[in-house]
Design an enzyme around this catalytic site. Sequence first.
Site, short mmCIF file in Angstrom:
data_model
loop_
_atom_site.label_atom_id
_atom_site.label_comp_id
_atom_site.label_asym_id
_atom_site.label_seq_id
_atom_site.Cartn_x
_atom_site.Cartn_y
_atom_site.Cartn_z
N CYS A 273 39.01 44.33 31.57
CA CYS A 273 39.18 45.45 32.48
C CYS A 273 39.75 46.72 31.84
O CYS A 273 39.20 47.81 32.09
CB CYS A 273 40.06 45.06 33.67
SG CYS A 273 40.37 43.33 33.86
N ARG A 302 42.35 33.51 25.52
CA ARG A 302 43.56 33.25 26.30
C ARG A 302 44.22 32.00 25.76
O ARG A 302 43.54 31.00 25.51
CB ARG A 302 43.23 33.06 27.78
CG ARG A 302 42.60 34.28 28.39
CD ARG A 302 42.31 34.08 29.86
NE ARG A 302 41.60 35.25 30.38
CZ ARG A 302 41.08 35.32 31.60
NH1 ARG A 302 41.22 34.30 32.42
NH2 ARG A 302 40.44 36.40 31.99
N GLN A 320 33.10 36.11 29.31
CA GLN A 320 32.93 36.30 30.75
C GLN A 320 31.71 37.16 31.01
O GLN A 320 31.47 38.12 30.28
CB GLN A 320 34.14 37.03 31.32
CG GLN A 320 35.43 36.25 31.24
CD GLN A 320 36.57 37.04 31.86
OE1 GLN A 320 36.86 38.15 31.44
NE2 GLN A 320 37.21 36.46 32.86
N ASP A 322 31.32 39.55 32.90
CA ASP A 322 32.26 40.37 33.65
C ASP A 322 31.59 41.62 34.19
O ASP A 322 30.66 42.14 33.58
CB ASP A 322 33.38 40.79 32.68
CG ASP A 322 34.68 41.03 33.39
OD1 ASP A 322 34.71 40.93 34.63
OD2 ASP A 322 35.67 41.31 32.70
N HIS A 324 32.80 45.32 36.60
CA HIS A 324 33.76 46.03 37.44
C HIS A 324 32.99 46.99 38.33
O HIS A 324 32.13 47.71 37.85
CB HIS A 324 34.79 46.76 36.59
CG HIS A 324 35.68 45.80 35.86
ND1 HIS A 324 35.43 45.39 34.58
CD2 HIS A 324 36.77 45.11 36.27
CE1 HIS A 324 36.35 44.52 34.23
NE2 HIS A 324 37.18 44.32 35.23
N LYS A 404 40.74 37.80 46.98
CA LYS A 404 39.54 37.44 46.22
C LYS A 404 38.75 36.33 46.91
O LYS A 404 39.27 35.62 47.77
CB LYS A 404 39.92 36.96 44.83
CG LYS A 404 40.81 35.72 44.85
CD LYS A 404 41.05 35.18 43.44
CE LYS A 404 41.93 33.95 43.46
NZ LYS A 404 42.11 33.33 42.14
N HIS A 450 36.82 43.30 40.37
CA HIS A 450 36.35 42.52 39.21
C HIS A 450 35.42 41.46 39.73
O HIS A 450 35.70 40.87 40.78
CB HIS A 450 37.49 41.74 38.52
CG HIS A 450 38.73 42.52 38.26
ND1 HIS A 450 38.94 43.18 37.09
CD2 HIS A 450 39.85 42.71 39.01
CE1 HIS A 450 40.14 43.74 37.12
NE2 HIS A 450 40.70 43.48 38.26
#
Length: 575
Positions: A273, A302, A320, A322, A324, A404, A450
């Site tokens: 992000c 991570r 990911q 991912d 946004h 979420k 996200h």
Amino acid sequence: MSEYSLDTIRHSAAHVMAAAVKQLFPNAKFDIGPATENGFYYDFDLDRSLTPEDLKSIEKAMRKLIGRKLPFERFELSRAEAEKMLKEDNQTFKLERLADIPEDGVITFYRTGDYVDLCRGPHVEHSGCIGAVKLLSVAGSYFRGDEKNPMLQRIYGIAFATEEELKAHLTMLEEAAKRDHRKLGKELDLFSFSENVGPGLVLWHPKGAFVRNAIETYWRDRHYKNGYQLMYTPHIGRSVLWETSGHLDFYRDSMYSAMEIDENDYYVKPMNCPFHIEIYQSRLRSYRELPLRWAELGTVYRYEKSGVLHGLLRVRGFTQDDAHIVCTPEQIEDEIAEVLRFSLSIWKEFGFKEIKPYLATRPAKAVGDPARWEKALVALKKAVEKAGLDCEVDEGGGAFYGPKIDLKVKDAIGREWQTSTIQFDFNLPERFNMTYIGEDGKKHQPFMVHRALFGSIERFFGILIEQYAGAFPLWLAPVQARILPITENQTEAAAKLRDDLRQRGFRVDLDSRQAGLGAKIKDARHERLNYILVVGEREAAEGTVAVRHRNDGELGTISVDDLAARMTREVEEKI
RNA sequence: GCCGAUGUAGCUCAGUCGGUAGAGCAAUUCACUCGUAAUGAAUAGGUCAACGGUUCGAUUCCGUUCAUCGGCUCCA
């Protein structure tokens, strides 16, 4: 068919197990023993660790208790009486559970033979009604699931009304274990881990890498078609970025430690992000360019606790899918509904049906304007409704930065894994001071969401392997066809056929070993190859090929053109 | 991270109550030239996870670490 529900049978089985443990370990302290989706368990505090042999003795003792057809007798006690009884038996965990019962609640106990348990019920009439039980495993588990509490020993078991059902279930478990992606990953040479590289860091072998590439190509195509723009961002960033984002405050424990470069600390990214936000901030933004749908296959690292790593499904380095979404308050409902629709349509294309949404709402400690939370929640709820799904609501289960929806899918043995996620973020727009110029010429804070559809490519691949049991559909198969020359005399013709098919865009290899046809077919089938192409003297002379399909069996001898046409059709249909 | 278990050849596993290890499959070579789920023979392949301790001697016993597995917690 039993008159009792599986839950009742299993919960009663848990009591019988506790009774058996009481016999074998008179000093045992008991916690609780509920039925679960797949069986039952009971948590105990014992003076020593349980061994597999103990499990056998406990199971044996249970069988005896079941054979005695002991009635489940319900009785009520006053709080004082209950406390006295539990105290006398030194049942400290039960006492805490008793304290959970509300003031006006009825305190009920069940007696089975010599065993008495604080319990709400219901139960079967007598232990003989528990048809069939089997204890599966022992594991540690924290009291109340909190790692600050003492660790208890949990015994997992399974119970059914009849032996046949139990047997069928055990067979199902065996079959499921055969599709375990870790086992297939090794057998099919898809991926591995190396101690020299580090735990939770995936090595994608050529065949696994092929499938990944095919998935990513598909993913990119679908995203472009759905109005997304794709980006690339670096793997590391300066500490100031992570200070602004707040990750160094609230996420540091999950981050790999800093590396110092030119007297600056750099961190490997645990999330994408902040980078996407930096792109947003690279110039002034107008409401006219919203909504932005910005996606990246972003690889993050991570530090996951060592005990949680699990094949491809839980790793430390992962990519990911991912994205946004940055939009105005007016756009938010449509955008959320579109994301959910998009996500579900992709899962469907890969043949997944068991997908369950979980909605998580505002926790006690949260940032952001409550009115924005409310608007976000409405958008999420409406999206689920529009998709025609039932969703479980986890009140207060959202992150501090926004509500979420998570989608969970089941793996081969019924474990649920979180994959897609759609998360509002009221924190980062604030921290980075993201704005757009509205129609009114003034600055406004956009909504930011996200979202990941696969979750991570690693996890998705793991689930996909289990979904297909290693037999990939033709469009994903790393090797679509293998050519088997019957004798060495056909090796040359077989190599020519291989090159021909490769020129036509197919992934083909050649088994030129000195081995019988049967042996080659056995190996090719074991590798779950879609097409087996046999070339003998006749085919070599005619320029044809004898085709055997993974699902459809022998298709006879056909021309290379016909084969290519058939394969092309199969690739296009994604079956 | 916590509780418990496990770690022997590329894979699946046996074995050594302390005297440096074995099978099947795979690999390689040779013979066979074979028509839809295993042709035969030979060869090669191991610091017995790593490090320390005990011992004349440790793959075996003890300790530590690492990794993996079943869970808890957490999560994409």
